[in-house]
Design a protein around this motif. Structure first.
Motif, PDB file in Angstrom:
ATOM      1  N   GLU A 139     -27.626 -10.487 -33.142  1.00 22.37           N
ATOM      2  CA  GLU A 139     -26.568 -10.905 -32.869  1.00 22.37           C
ATOM      3  C   GLU A 139     -24.994 -10.259 -33.770  1.00 22.37           C
ATOM      4  OE1 GLU A 139     -27.512 -15.099 -33.683  1.00 22.37           O
ATOM      5  OE2 GLU A 139     -28.760 -15.267 -32.716  1.00 22.37           O
ATOM      6  N   ALA A 142     -23.969  -7.592 -31.708  1.00 20.71           N
ATOM      7  CA  ALA A 142     -23.489  -7.550 -30.401  1.00 20.71           C
ATOM      8  C   ALA A 142     -22.267  -7.561 -30.877  1.00 20.71           C
ATOM      9  CB  ALA A 142     -24.115  -9.221 -29.784  1.00 20.71           C
ATOM     10  N   SER A 145     -20.354  -5.025 -31.195  1.00 26.01           N
ATOM     11  CA  SER A 145     -20.113  -4.180 -30.559  1.00 26.01           C
ATOM     12  C   SER A 145     -18.870  -3.923 -28.976  1.00 26.01           C
ATOM     13  CB  SER A 145     -20.997  -4.283 -29.089  1.00 26.01           C
ATOM     14  OG  SER A 145     -22.637  -3.980 -30.283  1.00 26.01           O
TER      15      SER A 145
END
Length: 644
Positions: A139, A142, A145
């Motif tokens: 997470e 992410a 990203s």
């Protein structure tokens, strides 16, 4: 029967011969493995394995040979066989590498399971602690990203191209591309050609074309490099090779070293090996701090936590070096930390397979402002990071453009350079250190046991601290948002300061708290209540001394704070001199004290002054008693008695 015995004997001899042959192969393979000659070691181990001869040691070395050559597909097969066959006998490191290998192949479910087993097998391993506390690492990745736009470097080749470094108006980088030589040298780590340093778009002579930097390169490896801003000095990695000769360590390994070379009189000259290199360990991947006073590098020195750690060393004004310092945790782990780079914003980027990532080497970042290497380490996220090895990251903080290398499958060669544009910054946890002292506003005395809180803009208490026996406190706050810092203690009015969003630079906030009320009655000495220093006079004089003026100012502050307060200034002398003179002198001291306070804005109606001569001594120094000057001084004083 005789024929059977003979046949059995022949078969036994044949099997023994075969066994000895395989053992000789294993010995030869182990020698290549020990020399980091992984490519020939793989060939030897694989032949032995294909013949049906297997052992825990063979599988470990074969798996590692594939792993360190980034052949994760084959490494997965061998590590799986190793763990399924010898799982109870092998150390935790092989579970870690197997977990990392599975992650590189995109099998995150099984990877997490294997890494959980690894963390259960270890207790003091930093990677184990990270795995246990970073269960939501995917997470976090992410969240970080989607911040980059990538493009393939137009000067890549079908060979390995990596380690970009800014140089003048262009780049220098490493490659094992075809040099046009008939006699090509190959390295037994991976059976590929040795690396050289190239430049592109760096000056008019190499505009829009790749040029080999022949005056720096040798017949062995030259790889990662960094240049000073003026382009006149380059630090670079090379095999232990100087004056045309290579040198091996006791195990027959040619180690890596960092060299420095300077541009002078139109040529590269003055090649020097850095003094902290060694024939017994590798030092590589140089990087410079923004002020070029610190060199960062990767090494497997004796004090390394893992296979390689990040270090720093100071560069002195005369060009000499200090002693290397390991950056420690949380940056370094028991695995590989390598390829450091420090941006102009003092962000340290590096590659690691010890921190939670997507697979192989991932690129991580941490803020290192003010020589602090203890802040959080963050994965920079996709698409810079991938399932494969991602490394040698550099960025221009002004343009937000940069480069990195990766062995991902969509490239042209084994390793390829990628350009990128960073579209939004990494969201670092920004902690601003706060220190200070809490004091009484009037007396300036420290307040022990006072509470200092950090309160965010939503009026939520974030954290708090209690002042120590010196009245000091230590806190920190999130500098990505505004915060209030509030000090309070019983009997005092709270005080607070607002801290806006900042760069995290340490700050000192001293608090001076005001009393809510003065709990005193008629006849109490205000100076004692406020813990003031005694107001003294010089012998035979009644002028206000500088040290007395400071204390009287605190009385004035109290009278300004409490407008109804009325006081009487009582002044005294020591026993020396005539009684009548001392009475007169003490009255003059009382009047001088009152006059000073009136001059500072206190109404005369609130002040009375009276002298008591030597009638109220505080010690035994009466007439006829021999006392020191210091003891007599204690009697030459003023008091502030509360009248109302």
């Amino acid at each position: 029967m005789t024929k059977k015995i003979l046949l059995t004997s022949i078969l036994t001899v044949f099997l023994l011969a075969m066994t000895f042959a395989q053992e000789r192969r294993v010995v030869k393979g182990n020698k290549k493995y020990a020399e980091y000659s992984f490519s020939p070691a793989i060939d030897i181990y694989k032949k032995v394995l294909d013949k049906g001869y297997v052992s825990s040691d063979l599988l470990q070395k074969l798996g590692n040979s594939y792993y360190f050559n980034a052949n994760y597909e084959e490494a997965e097969k061998i590590y799986k066989q190793l763990i399924e066959t010898y799982g109870s006998e092998i150390g935790p490191e092989y579970f870690f590498r197997y977990g990392q290998t599975l992650k590189t192949l995109g099998d995150y479910t099984n990877s997490d399971s294997i890494l959980a087993r690894f963390s259960e097998m270890t207790s003091n391993d930093l990677r184990s602690k990270i795995i246990k506390t970073a269960k939501d690492y995917k997470e976090e990745i992410a969240r970080n990203s989607g911040r980059y736009e990538l493009e393939l470097f137009e000067y890549n080749s079908k060979y390995s191209d990596f380690a970009p470094a800014f140089y003048k108006e262009g780049l220098i980088f490493s490659s094992d591309r075809d040099t046009g030589n008939l006699a090509r040298y190959r390295h037994t780590w991976n059976s590929k050609d040795f690396l050289d340093i190239y430049k592109v778009n760096a000056d008019s002579s190499s505009s829009n074309r790749v040029v080999k930097m022949n005056m720096i390169n040798s017949r062995l490896h030259e790889s990662t490099s960094v240049a000073t801003k003026d382009g006149n000095t380059i630090y670079f990695t090379r095999n232990n090779f100087i004056d045309g000769k290579s040198k091996k360590d006791e195990e027959g390994v040619i180690r890596l070293k960092i060299f420095r070379i300077n541009w002078k009189d139109g040529e590269w000259s003055g090649l020097e090996e850095l003094p902290f290199n060694s024939d017994s360990y590798s030092v590589a991947h140089p990087a410079l701090s923004p002020d070029e006073k610190t060199l960062y590098f990767a090494a497997d020195m004796p004090d390394s936590k893992g296979e390689s750690d990040i270090y720093k060393v100071s560069i002195k004004e005369d060009g000499t070096f200090g002693s290397p310092i390991n950056l420690g945790t949380p940056i370094n782990t028991e695995s590989r930390e390598t390829f450091p780079y420090v941006s102009s914003e003092n962000i340290l980027y590096f590659s690691s397979d010890g921190h939670p990532g997507l697979g192989g080497l991932d690129i991580f970042a941490t803020k290192i402002d003010y020589d602090d290497y203890s802040k959080s380490v963050l994965n920079v996220g996709e698409p810079v990071n991938s399932k494969k090895d991602d490394f040698s990251y550099i960025i221009n903080e002004e343009t937000k453009k940069g480069y990195f290398a990766s062995n991902r499958s969509e490239g042209m060669g084994a390793d390829d350079i990628y350009g990128f544009l960073e579209t939004r910054p990494l969201n670092f946890e920004c902690l601003q250190p706060i220190t200070g002292t809490v004091r009484d506003k009037i007396s300036n005395e420290v307040l022990v046991g006072a509470t200092v809180k950090v309160i965010n803009e939503d009026n939520e208490e974030v954290l708090s601290a209690i002042t120590d026996n010196k009245g000091d406190y230590i806190l920190s706050c999130d500098c990505n948002q505004g915060n209030f810092v509030r000090a309070q203690t019983q009997g005092y009015m709270p005080a607070e300061e607002y801290l806006p969003i900042s760069d995290g630079k340490p700050i000192i906030i001293d608090f001076y708290l005001e009393r809510e009320i003065i709990e005193a009655g008629f006849g109490d000495d205000l100076a004692k209540l406020l813990q003031l220093s005694t107001i003294y006079f010089d012998f035979g004089k009644y002028n206000i001394r500088r040290d007395a003026e400071i204390e009287i100012q605190k009385v004035i502050a109290a009278m300004e704070k409490y407008p109804s307060l009325k006081i009487k200034a009582n002044s005294h002398t020591d026993s020396r001199g005539a009684d009548s003179f001392n009475l007169w002198l003490s009255q003059k001291r009382a009047e001088a004290t009152v006059a000073y306070m009136i001059s500072q804005g206190i109404s005369a109606e609130r002040l009375i002054g009276e002298g008591y001569g030597e009638t109220r001594l505080v010690n035994e120094c009466d007439d006829g008693i021999k006392c020191s000057s210091e003891k007599h001084q204690l009697n030459r004083r003023s008091e502030f008695i509360i009248l109302e």
